[in-house]
Motif scaffolding. Structure first.
Motif, mmCIF file in Angstrom:
data_model
loop_
_atom_site.group_PDB
_atom_site.id
_atom_site.type_symbol
_atom_site.label_atom_id
_atom_site.label_comp_id
_atom_site.label_asym_id
_atom_site.label_seq_id
_atom_site.Cartn_x
_atom_site.Cartn_y
_atom_site.Cartn_z
ATOM 1 N N VAL A 1 0.933 -1.074 0.033
ATOM 2 C CA VAL A 1 -0.243 -0.015 0.167
ATOM 3 C C VAL A 1 0.922 1.107 0.105
ATOM 4 O O VAL A 1 0.677 2.114 -0.699
ATOM 5 C CB VAL A 1 -1.096 -0.112 1.242
ATOM 6 N N GLU A 2 2.035 1.342 0.849
ATOM 7 C CA GLU A 2 2.958 2.418 0.763
ATOM 8 C C GLU A 2 3.481 2.746 -0.650
ATOM 9 O O GLU A 2 3.518 3.871 -1.112
ATOM 10 C CB GLU A 2 4.041 1.986 1.577
ATOM 11 N N ASN B 1 2.466 6.022 -3.244
ATOM 12 C CA ASN B 1 3.622 6.778 -3.566
ATOM 13 C C ASN B 1 3.584 6.894 -5.014
ATOM 14 O O ASN B 1 3.734 8.040 -5.827
ATOM 15 C CB ASN B 1 4.923 6.317 -3.158
ATOM 16 N N ALA B 2 3.274 5.718 -5.657
ATOM 17 C CA ALA B 2 2.727 5.906 -7.315
ATOM 18 C C ALA B 2 1.820 6.743 -7.771
ATOM 19 O O ALA B 2 1.720 7.722 -8.509
ATOM 20 C CB ALA B 2 2.929 4.409 -7.944
ATOM 21 N N ARG B 3 0.547 6.453 -6.850
ATOM 22 C CA ARG B 3 -0.747 7.330 -7.284
ATOM 23 C C ARG B 3 -0.296 8.991 -7.139
ATOM 24 O O ARG B 3 -0.875 9.685 -7.653
ATOM 25 C CB ARG B 3 -1.874 7.098 -6.365
ATOM 26 N N LEU C 1 -5.394 7.213 9.783
ATOM 27 C CA LEU C 1 -3.971 7.597 10.063
ATOM 28 C C LEU C 1 -2.949 6.643 10.154
ATOM 29 O O LEU C 1 -2.117 6.897 11.130
ATOM 30 C CB LEU C 1 -3.956 8.988 11.020
ATOM 31 N N TYR C 2 -3.174 5.545 9.486
ATOM 32 C CA TYR C 2 -2.098 4.403 9.477
ATOM 33 C C TYR C 2 -1.099 4.684 8.439
ATOM 34 O O TYR C 2 -1.595 5.177 7.384
ATOM 35 C CB TYR C 2 -2.652 2.926 9.890
ATOM 36 N N PRO C 3 0.012 3.878 8.411
ATOM 37 C CA PRO C 3 0.955 4.095 7.474
ATOM 38 C C PRO C 3 0.494 3.951 6.136
ATOM 39 O O PRO C 3 -0.398 2.843 6.011
ATOM 40 C CB PRO C 3 1.963 3.137 7.568
ATOM 41 N N PRO C 4 0.462 4.515 5.033
ATOM 42 C CA PRO C 4 1.521 5.578 4.914
ATOM 43 C C PRO C 4 1.122 7.226 5.127
ATOM 44 O O PRO C 4 1.724 8.105 4.750
ATOM 45 C CB PRO C 4 1.921 5.520 3.414
ATOM 46 N N PHE C 5 -0.158 7.143 5.719
ATOM 47 C CA PHE C 5 -0.675 8.625 6.112
ATOM 48 C C PHE C 5 -0.435 8.819 7.539
ATOM 49 O O PHE C 5 -0.627 9.825 7.978
ATOM 50 C CB PHE C 5 -2.126 8.610 5.972
ATOM 51 N N GLY C 6 0.168 8.040 8.329
ATOM 52 C CA GLY C 6 0.697 8.344 9.491
ATOM 53 C C GLY C 6 1.949 7.522 9.721
ATOM 54 O O GLY C 6 2.264 6.784 9.044
ATOM 55 N N ARG C 7 2.423 7.520 11.045
ATOM 56 C CA ARG C 7 3.761 6.767 11.410
ATOM 57 C C ARG C 7 3.405 6.015 12.709
ATOM 58 O O ARG C 7 2.869 6.547 13.608
ATOM 59 C CB ARG C 7 4.747 7.592 11.380
ATOM 60 N N LEU C 8 3.902 4.900 12.673
ATOM 61 C CA LEU C 8 3.980 3.934 13.941
ATOM 62 C C LEU C 8 5.280 3.792 14.406
ATOM 63 O O LEU C 8 6.215 3.620 13.795
ATOM 64 C CB LEU C 8 3.301 2.626 13.624
ATOM 65 N N ALA C 9 5.400 3.343 15.698
ATOM 66 C CA ALA C 9 6.573 2.875 16.317
ATOM 67 C C ALA C 9 5.999 1.753 17.481
ATOM 68 O O ALA C 9 5.095 2.342 18.147
ATOM 69 C CB ALA C 9 7.674 3.915 17.052
ATOM 70 N N SER C 10 6.763 0.855 17.680
ATOM 71 C CA SER C 10 6.258 -0.024 18.815
ATOM 72 C C SER C 10 7.420 -0.245 19.716
ATOM 73 O O SER C 10 8.743 -0.408 19.460
ATOM 74 C CB SER C 10 6.145 -1.418 18.049
ATOM 75 N N LEU C 11 6.920 -0.029 21.057
ATOM 76 C CA LEU C 11 8.049 -0.267 21.982
ATOM 77 C C LEU C 11 7.686 -1.549 22.687
ATOM 78 O O LEU C 11 6.621 -1.536 23.334
ATOM 79 C CB LEU C 11 8.437 0.877 23.028
ATOM 80 N N ILE C 12 8.730 -2.584 22.778
ATOM 81 C CA ILE C 12 8.347 -3.928 23.480
ATOM 82 C C ILE C 12 9.235 -3.850 24.608
ATOM 83 O O ILE C 12 10.424 -3.913 24.611
ATOM 84 C CB ILE C 12 8.568 -5.166 22.404
#
Length: 736
Positions: free
Chosen positions: A367-368, A372-374, A638-649
């Motif tokens: 999807v990302e 980017n192509a669109r 707002l999930y990628p690619p329209f937002g950014r995520l990080a995970s802390l385990i």
């Protein structure tokens, strides 16, 4: 912040000191004095004393402002290695990746240096030759060795000993008596270079536009990203080979990244057919000697084309001119241990820093990449039809609510009938189930006891071929018992649900005269065995292939026209935000194995949810509907690619310790309206290898510098103590 190291050919040690980076889990550089007469510049590989040992390091720059109080306490650089220096471009990549992923720079550098082993000129191998008369005392072992060396040619010492079945001491004894002599073995001849004009293919009219775009991309030689978007069987590989050919003509090196390099025998054969020679390989299955030899060739610029797994992205290419990421959607490009990076995204970063073109190829773009192509950030090069006029497979749903298989069976009557027809026509059928082993769960009919891993929050998977119950998360295994350990009932254990081994058992019962083969990663004993099995299938010596996602990795089976997906819904209900995308990609790729060379392919989806948007898009072959729906959902949430995520385990040996550290970390999160912090909550897999796991999910706007936010946040957080551990994953792909 500019992370690009200074590019200079002049020595960097006007102050008499240099800062070096060591390939260990440290982010800082260390200062060393430069010995009199030694000239060093940024990128040089050196040996330095670190504590009580000598380690490999890379000069990262001059120490322009040394602390005069430390001058007499600094140690000297021990030696400068006779190895080409790391170029400014690669050092900038190291800095960028470390900054983005919050990883120690030394750990990123470690990937560039293959962890430092076997660097430098290849060691001379001893050889032995028969030159004198046999000794007076001729033992049977000596006799066998002399017979092996009777041609009086030079043989490798270890190879001669192995062939004769003798120890090295037997060889040394004959050398002492003058019967044999020891000479250095000549270095192996370099492999032939790929010829860009060796076998130029005839392209179809629909392919020619893509070929012209590929050649122009490579000839332009500046940073540019192209999405080679072609249906399965459209000839994407042959098309991007033209960009590789143009790069070879211009004296540049090409890197082709693949998600499963160990399983690409067909790809290497196609490359050799096009270019007259095989490329250099880079993956974990190489022997140490081959690995060192290939690393040296890449560094020296004598390897025009490298085909490798994700780690090949960090090699020190002398003149990198093109990066191709094949199957760019594949989640195997995500590194989940050590440095958490996504090779597709970092390939674009390296292309940008090196100012070279990047090609992302897929039949089912992420999807990302589609977004980017669109938005015209990437150039789309489309191959909308199969090569040779072959049709795309027809896809039908088998609604398991209306057409269920018999009790205890998993192949529906309609699918079984179609498989029988395919076998009668001497065609192949593929049964796909993305579940290894015989059954995902074993329980006792008497008391309901379920067999679970002793150190993970997971059921044990029954592997009948190995007669063991296995945890797929930590590797724990135990023999399959005959008694229930809870109630001691005999013959009460039952396997619940299907795996590919159980599917083979059912196929053998339904089609006793058919030849079946299971393709599953846990059954692979070696690359050679896997490639041999794939060759058997391609040659038509197998009637029914039963496989996991391994079979979706770009293999070409000429006689395969029927694909049956046993549980099409399997990946849709695991709570992963990318579940729909991954299911759509995987099933598209699997069904795309059918009808590539002859006949019309057909795919059957056994599903309980025929009205699910993913199933409807697959059945209608409407990729635009799927992407439109998925992109709209991601944009609204707002999930990628329209937002950014990080995970802390956060993990620890006990639950309160892990949860307590997670709560203290969340309490110190900087307040910012552009950031949402969720958790800590138990991870879906709450215990792995005896460690309790809690997850904090951080979500931000797309343009927000999430890495910098995390860095500032973690700087004020309590450090893990005892057996506590904190892992940071920027842009996570797994949500387990």
């Amino acid at each position: 912040m500019d992370h690009t190291p200074r590019s200079t050919t002049a020595p960097t040690h006007a102050t008499g000191m240099v800062d070096v980076l060591v390939p260990v889990a440290l982010d800082q550089t260390y200062s060393y004095k430069v010995p009199r007469g030694m000239e060093l510049k940024a990128g040089d590989l050196v040996g330095v004393p670190l504590g009580a040992r000598e380690v490999l390091a890379v000069v990262w720059g001059e120490n322009a402002n040394p602390d005069p109080r430390l001058h007499n306490r600094l140690k000297e650089v021990s030696e400068k290695l006779d190895i080409p220096p790391l170029k400014p471009e690669l050092r900038a990549v190291v800095d960028w990746v470390a900054n983005y992923t919050l990883s120690p720079r030394g750990m990123v550098l470690r990937m560039c240096l293959r962890m430092g082993e076997n660097l430098g000129p290849e060691r001379v191998r001893p050889g032995v030759r028969l030159v004198g008369d046999p000794p007076k005392r001729l033992t049977p072992a000596r006799q066998r060795l002399i017979e092996v060396l009777s041609d009086r040619l030079l043989h490798g010492k270890s190879e001669a000993a192995k062939e004769a079945g003798v120890s090295a001491g037997v060889i040394d004894g004959l050398v002492d008596e003058g019967t044999l002599t020891v000479e250095p073995m000549p270095p192996p001849a370099p492999p032939p270079s790929p010829d860009p004009d060796f076998d130029r293919p005839d392209f179809s009219p629909l392919q020619r536009a893509g070929v012209d775009a590929m050649r122009a991309l490579a000839a332009n030689g500046t940073f540019h990203v192209a999405l080679l978007d072609g249906v399965t069987g459209s000839g994407k590989t042959e098309v991007y080979f033209e960009a590789v050919a143009e790069t070879i003509r211009r004296g540049g090196q090409s890197l082709i990244l693949m998600p499963e390099i160990a399983l690409t025998g067909q790809f290497l054969d196609r490359f050799a057919q096009r270019f007259g020679a095989r490329p250099i390989e880079w993956h974990s299955e190489l022997t140490p000697r081959t690995r060192a030899r290939n690393w040296a060739a890449i560094s020296a610029g004598t390897a025009p084309v490298v085909v490798g797994a994700r780690s090949a992205l960090f090699l020190p290419y002398a003149n990198l001119g093109l990066i191709v990421v094949d199957e760019e959607h594949d989640q195997a490009y995500k590194q989940d241990e050590g440095v958490h990076y996504h090779a597709r995204d970092m390939a674009v970063v390296r292309g940008h820093i090196a100012k070279i073109p990047v090609v992302l190829a897929s039949a089912t773009p992420s999807v990302e990449s589609e977004v980017n192509a669109r938005k015209n950030r990437y150039q789309r090069i489309a191959l909308p039809s199969r090569f040779g006029g072959q049709h795309m497979p027809h896809i039908e749903a088998i609604d398991l609510r209306r057409e269920p298989p018999a009790r205890g069976r998993y192949i529906s009557p309609r699918l079984a009938g179609e498989i029988r027809k395919a076998i009668e026509k001497r065609e192949q059928a593929l049964l796909f189930l993305n579940r290894r082993g015989y059954a995902p769960l074993t329980l006792c009919r008497g008391c309901g006891h379920r067999f679970a891993c002793t150190i993970c929050d997971a059921w044990l998977v029954d592997h009948r071929f190995r007669q063991r119950l296995v945890c797929h998360h930590c590797g724990f295994s135990m023999p399959r018992p005959h008694l229930c350990p809870n109630c001691s009932a005999e013959e009460s254990l039952v396997a619940v649900g299907p795996g590919v081994e159980r599917l083979q058992e059912e196929a053998a019962a339904l089609f006793p005269d058919a030849r079946t083969m299971v393709l599953s990663s846990d059954l692979i004993t070696s690359i050679e065995t896997m490639r041999s099995e794939l060759a058997e299938i391609a040659e038509g010596r197998v009637d029914i292939i039963i496989g996991t996602q391994l079979v979706a990795k770009g293999h070409n089976f000429p006689r395969l026209n029927l694909v049956g997906v046993i549980d099409a819904d399997l990946g849709l209900s695991n709570g992963d935000p990318r579940a729909a995308e991954r299911t759509w990609q995987l099933l598209n790729q699997v069904i795309g194995r059918a009808g590539r060379e002859q006949g019309r392919g057909i795919g059957y989806l056994q599903t309980h949810q025929p009205d699910h948007p993913v199933m409807k898009a697959l059945i209608a072959c409407d990729r635009e509907a799927f992407y439109d729906s998925e992109i709209d959902l991601r944009e609204r949430t707002l999930y990628p690619p329209f937002g950014r995520l990080a995970s802390l385990i956060i993990s620890a040996g006990d639950r309160p310790s892990a949860e307590g550290l997670g709560r203290r970390i969340v309490a110190l999160a900087p307040r910012d309206e552009r950031v949402v912090v969720l958790g800590p909550a138990e991870a879906p897999l709450a215990v792995i290898k005896g460690r309790y796991r809690f997850r904090i999910l951080v979500k931000s706007a797309r343009g927000f510098d999430l890495s910098d936010y995390l860095r500032n946040w973690l700087a004020v957080c309590p450090k893990p103590t005892g057996n506590q551990k904190l892992e940071v994953d920027v842009d996570p792909q797994s949500f387990l």
